[in-house]
Design a protein around this motif. Structure first.
Motif, PDB file in Angstrom:
ATOM      1  N   PRO A   1       0.827  -1.211   0.000  1.00 27.98           N
ATOM      2  CA  PRO A   1       0.000   0.000   0.000  1.00 27.98           C
ATOM      3  C   PRO A   1       0.860   1.260   0.000  1.00 27.98           C
ATOM      4  O   PRO A   1       1.835   1.364   0.743  1.00 27.98           O
ATOM      5  CB  PRO A   1      -0.804  -0.124   1.301  1.00 27.98           C
ATOM      6  CG  PRO A   1      -0.810  -1.591   1.602  1.00 27.98           C
ATOM      7  CD  PRO A   1       0.522  -2.082   1.144  1.00 27.98           C
ATOM      8  N   SER A   2       0.466   2.220  -0.847  1.00 26.55           N
ATOM      9  CA  SER A   2       1.173   3.501  -0.923  1.00 26.55           C
ATOM     10  C   SER A   2       0.497   4.521  -0.029  1.00 26.55           C
ATOM     11  O   SER A   2      -0.663   4.369   0.354  1.00 26.55           O
ATOM     12  CB  SER A   2       1.169   4.014  -2.372  1.00 26.55           C
ATOM     13  OG  SER A   2       1.746   3.078  -3.245  1.00 26.55           O
ATOM     14  N   THR A   3       1.220   5.578   0.289  1.00 26.21           N
ATOM     15  CA  THR A   3       0.639   6.648   1.095  1.00 26.21           C
ATOM     16  C   THR A   3      -0.458   7.358   0.302  1.00 26.21           C
ATOM     17  O   THR A   3      -0.374   7.503  -0.913  1.00 26.21           O
ATOM     18  CB  THR A   3       1.711   7.658   1.523  1.00 26.21           C
ATOM     19  OG1 THR A   3       2.380   8.172   0.356  1.00 26.21           O
ATOM     20  CG2 THR A   3       2.734   7.006   2.439  1.00 26.21           C
ATOM     21  N   MET A   4      -1.493   7.807   1.030  1.00 30.44           N
ATOM     22  CA  MET A   4      -2.660   8.447   0.412  1.00 30.44           C
ATOM     23  C   MET A   4      -2.946   9.778   1.087  1.00 30.44           C
ATOM     24  O   MET A   4      -3.327   9.810   2.261  1.00 30.44           O
ATOM     25  CB  MET A   4      -3.912   7.573   0.558  1.00 30.44           C
ATOM     26  CG  MET A   4      -3.948   6.317  -0.249  1.00 30.44           C
ATOM     27  SD  MET A   4      -5.505   5.406   0.051  1.00 30.44           S
ATOM     28  CE  MET A   4      -6.724   6.549  -0.594  1.00 30.44           C
ATOM     29  N   PRO A   5      -2.790  10.874   0.385  1.00 29.96           N
ATOM     30  CA  PRO A   5      -3.234  12.159   0.937  1.00 29.96           C
ATOM     31  C   PRO A   5      -4.754  12.140   1.126  1.00 29.96           C
ATOM     32  O   PRO A   5      -5.468  11.353   0.497  1.00 29.96           O
ATOM     33  CB  PRO A   5      -2.825  13.172  -0.130  1.00 29.96           C
ATOM     34  CG  PRO A   5      -1.809  12.474  -0.970  1.00 29.96           C
ATOM     35  CD  PRO A   5      -2.158  11.016  -0.926  1.00 29.96           C
ATOM     36  N   GLU A   6      -5.245  13.016   1.969  1.00 27.72           N
ATOM     37  CA  GLU A   6      -6.679  13.056   2.247  1.00 27.72           C
ATOM     38  C   GLU A   6      -7.508  13.309   0.987  1.00 27.72           C
ATOM     39  O   GLU A   6      -8.611  12.771   0.833  1.00 27.72           O
ATOM     40  CB  GLU A   6      -6.979  14.137   3.289  1.00 27.72           C
ATOM     41  CG  GLU A   6      -8.424  14.138   3.758  1.00 27.72           C
ATOM     42  CD  GLU A   6      -8.653  15.079   4.923  1.00 27.72           C
ATOM     43  OE1 GLU A   6      -9.728  15.006   5.549  1.00 27.72           O
ATOM     44  OE2 GLU A   6      -7.740  15.896   5.220  1.00 27.72           O
TER      45      GLU A   6
END
Length: 203
Positions: free
Chosen positions: A97-102
């Motif tokens: 999983p990659s980072t997700m901005p809001e």
């Protein structure tokens, strides 16, 4: 005794990696690099180190408790092909999983209170979950993937799923400390499993 010795060696490795990540991060910020050709690999190094440290913290506890595996998922052997085939080929072993901005989470989740799992406090979450609807979201291989709540873990955590994947988040309870308060396990039906220690919070 062997498990404790192995865990101690792993913890020593983690301490060294964490120090390297901190130095790389600080060096990059102080350098105030403006050339995007340099910014990109510098950022990727920092992100990769944070991810690997989070994963190693999870694995340390697995090994300490005697959870030793004999094999892990391996991608199939390489085949002769075209550039198009190469661009369309996904190596499962490299997925996580990659980072997700809001703003990306907003494309899947309705407005309202949410919970998040972060590998480190310095980066965006890798899992977003709505507190009211049971909906959740991860980003995998550049794709925003909707998830739905399907149950609970044995320790009272949450299990989310979509076709082909399962994500479980469990609080650490008495094991919680300043470095982590929860663990997240990401599974693909194709055989890949990856775990992380980090931070679960709801607001």
């Amino acid at each position: 005794m062997a498990g404790r010795s192995r865990a101690w060696r792993l913890r020593s490795t983690i301490a060294g990696a964490a120090g390297s990540a901190a130095i790389a991060n600080m060096t990059s910020e102080r350098a105030q690099i403006r050339d995007p050709r340099v910014q990109k690999p510098a950022h990727e190094i920092i992100v990769a180190q944070r991810r690997e440290i989070s994963e190693m913290r999870y694995l340390i506890e697995e090994v300490s408790e005697g959870e030793i595996v004999q094999s892990i998922y391996q991608d199939p052997p390489a085949e002769v092909g075209t550039i198009e085939a190469a661009l369309n080929n996904t190596l499962i072993s490299t997925l996580d999983p990659s980072t997700m901005p809001e703003a990306e989470a907003d494309q899947i989740l309705d407005p309202g209170p949410r919970c998040t799992f972060n590998r480190t406090p310095e980066e965006h979450p890798i899992l977003w979950a709505a507190q009211d609807s049971g909906a959740a979201a991860i980003k995998l291989n550049g794709v925003l993937v909707p998830l739905e709540t399907t149950g609970e873990t044995e320790t009272g955590g949450n299990v989310f799923a979509a076709e082909g994947t399962r994500v479980a988040v469990a609080p650490l309870g008495e094991e919680a400390e300043w470095r982590s308060n929860a663990e997240m396990v990401f599974e693909l039906e194709r055989g890949l499993t990856a775990g992380y220690r980090g931070f679960w919070s709801c607001a």
